[in-house]
Design a protein around this motif. Structure first.
Motif, mmCIF file in Angstrom:
data_model
loop_
_atom_site.group_PDB
_atom_site.id
_atom_site.type_symbol
_atom_site.label_atom_id
_atom_site.label_comp_id
_atom_site.label_asym_id
_atom_site.label_seq_id
_atom_site.Cartn_x
_atom_site.Cartn_y
_atom_site.Cartn_z
ATOM 1 N N GLY A 127 0.703 -1.215 -0.071
ATOM 2 C CA GLY A 127 0.092 0.082 0.087
ATOM 3 C C GLY A 127 1.031 1.363 -0.140
ATOM 4 O O GLY A 127 2.192 1.187 0.074
ATOM 5 N N GLY A 128 0.058 2.467 0.002
ATOM 6 C CA GLY A 128 0.851 3.718 0.060
ATOM 7 C C GLY A 128 0.286 4.460 -1.227
ATOM 8 O O GLY A 128 -1.045 4.525 -1.408
ATOM 9 N N ILE A 129 0.924 5.336 -1.849
ATOM 10 C CA ILE A 129 0.455 6.372 -2.853
ATOM 11 C C ILE A 129 1.051 5.854 -4.241
ATOM 12 O O ILE A 129 2.176 5.894 -4.504
ATOM 13 C CB ILE A 129 1.124 7.761 -2.631
ATOM 14 N N TYR A 130 0.169 5.128 -4.967
ATOM 15 C CA TYR A 130 0.476 4.466 -6.209
ATOM 16 C C TYR A 130 0.690 5.634 -7.084
ATOM 17 O O TYR A 130 -0.356 6.390 -7.443
ATOM 18 C CB TYR A 130 -0.454 3.482 -6.693
ATOM 19 N N GLY A 131 1.766 5.483 -7.887
ATOM 20 C CA GLY A 131 2.078 6.552 -9.165
ATOM 21 C C GLY A 131 3.083 7.616 -8.743
ATOM 22 O O GLY A 131 3.190 8.423 -9.644
ATOM 23 N N LYS A 132 3.277 7.909 -7.295
ATOM 24 C CA LYS A 132 3.976 8.874 -6.849
ATOM 25 C C LYS A 132 4.881 8.389 -5.759
ATOM 26 O O LYS A 132 6.147 8.625 -5.608
ATOM 27 C CB LYS A 132 3.047 10.109 -6.509
ATOM 28 N N GLY A 133 4.365 7.548 -4.812
ATOM 29 C CA GLY A 133 5.327 6.884 -3.612
ATOM 30 C C GLY A 133 4.994 7.994 -2.395
ATOM 31 O O GLY A 133 4.346 9.064 -2.714
ATOM 32 N N PRO A 134 5.158 7.358 -1.379
ATOM 33 C CA PRO A 134 5.950 6.256 -1.011
ATOM 34 C C PRO A 134 4.793 5.013 -0.991
ATOM 35 O O PRO A 134 3.794 5.220 -0.793
ATOM 36 C CB PRO A 134 6.568 6.393 0.173
ATOM 37 N N THR A 135 5.304 3.846 -1.015
ATOM 38 C CA THR A 135 4.838 2.598 -1.155
ATOM 39 C C THR A 135 5.474 1.572 -0.233
ATOM 40 O O THR A 135 6.683 1.869 -0.002
ATOM 41 C CB THR A 135 4.114 1.937 -2.333
ATOM 42 N N GLU A 163 9.760 5.251 10.864
ATOM 43 C CA GLU A 163 9.342 5.795 9.337
ATOM 44 C C GLU A 163 9.263 7.346 9.297
ATOM 45 O O GLU A 163 9.299 8.160 10.235
ATOM 46 C CB GLU A 163 8.085 5.125 8.823
ATOM 47 N N ILE A 164 9.057 7.686 7.885
ATOM 48 C CA ILE A 164 8.999 9.060 7.549
ATOM 49 C C ILE A 164 7.648 9.337 8.095
ATOM 50 O O ILE A 164 6.850 8.417 8.311
ATOM 51 C CB ILE A 164 9.225 9.306 5.919
ATOM 52 N N PRO A 165 7.410 10.818 7.990
ATOM 53 C CA PRO A 165 6.135 11.196 8.852
ATOM 54 C C PRO A 165 4.883 10.673 7.922
ATOM 55 O O PRO A 165 3.748 10.161 8.571
ATOM 56 C CB PRO A 165 6.262 12.687 8.734
ATOM 57 N N PHE A 166 5.089 10.315 6.876
ATOM 58 C CA PHE A 166 3.907 9.835 5.960
ATOM 59 C C PHE A 166 3.438 8.761 6.681
ATOM 60 O O PHE A 166 2.095 8.332 6.734
ATOM 61 C CB PHE A 166 4.073 9.382 4.563
ATOM 62 N N TRP A 167 4.314 7.619 7.045
ATOM 63 C CA TRP A 167 4.056 6.346 7.636
ATOM 64 C C TRP A 167 3.695 6.413 9.171
ATOM 65 O O TRP A 167 3.158 5.767 9.635
ATOM 66 C CB TRP A 167 4.962 5.420 7.220
#
Length: 71
Positions: free
Chosen positions: A17-25, A63-67
């Motif tokens: 999972g994650g942001i498909y087409g851009k990242g992160p995944t 992890e980075i803030p996104f996660w």
């Protein structure tokens, strides 16, 4: 196309999972994933994170803030 989505395959106990087409995944593959014909089911980000902790003992706090923030 860019989309945020999370999936679990109950058949082989893998997740991605994650942001498909851009990242992160993130991709979590079990030992049987290579031989699996995946039956992905869409889940929430919270369920995806809980699954990774339970089945892969993943530490989201490092992890980075996104996660590491959010659900």
């Amino acid at each position: 196309m860019i989309e945020m989505a999370y999936f679990i395959c109950d058949q082989c106990q893998s997740a991605q999972g994650g942001i498909y087409g851009k990242g992160p995944t993130k991709h979590f593959r079990s030992s049987t994933a290579a031989d699996c014909i995946h039956q992905w089911r869409r889940v929430s980000d919270a369920e995806f994170k809980k699954y990774a902790v339970k089945h892969f003992h993943y530490d989201w706090d490092s992890e980075i803030p996104f996660w590491s923030t959010g659900s």
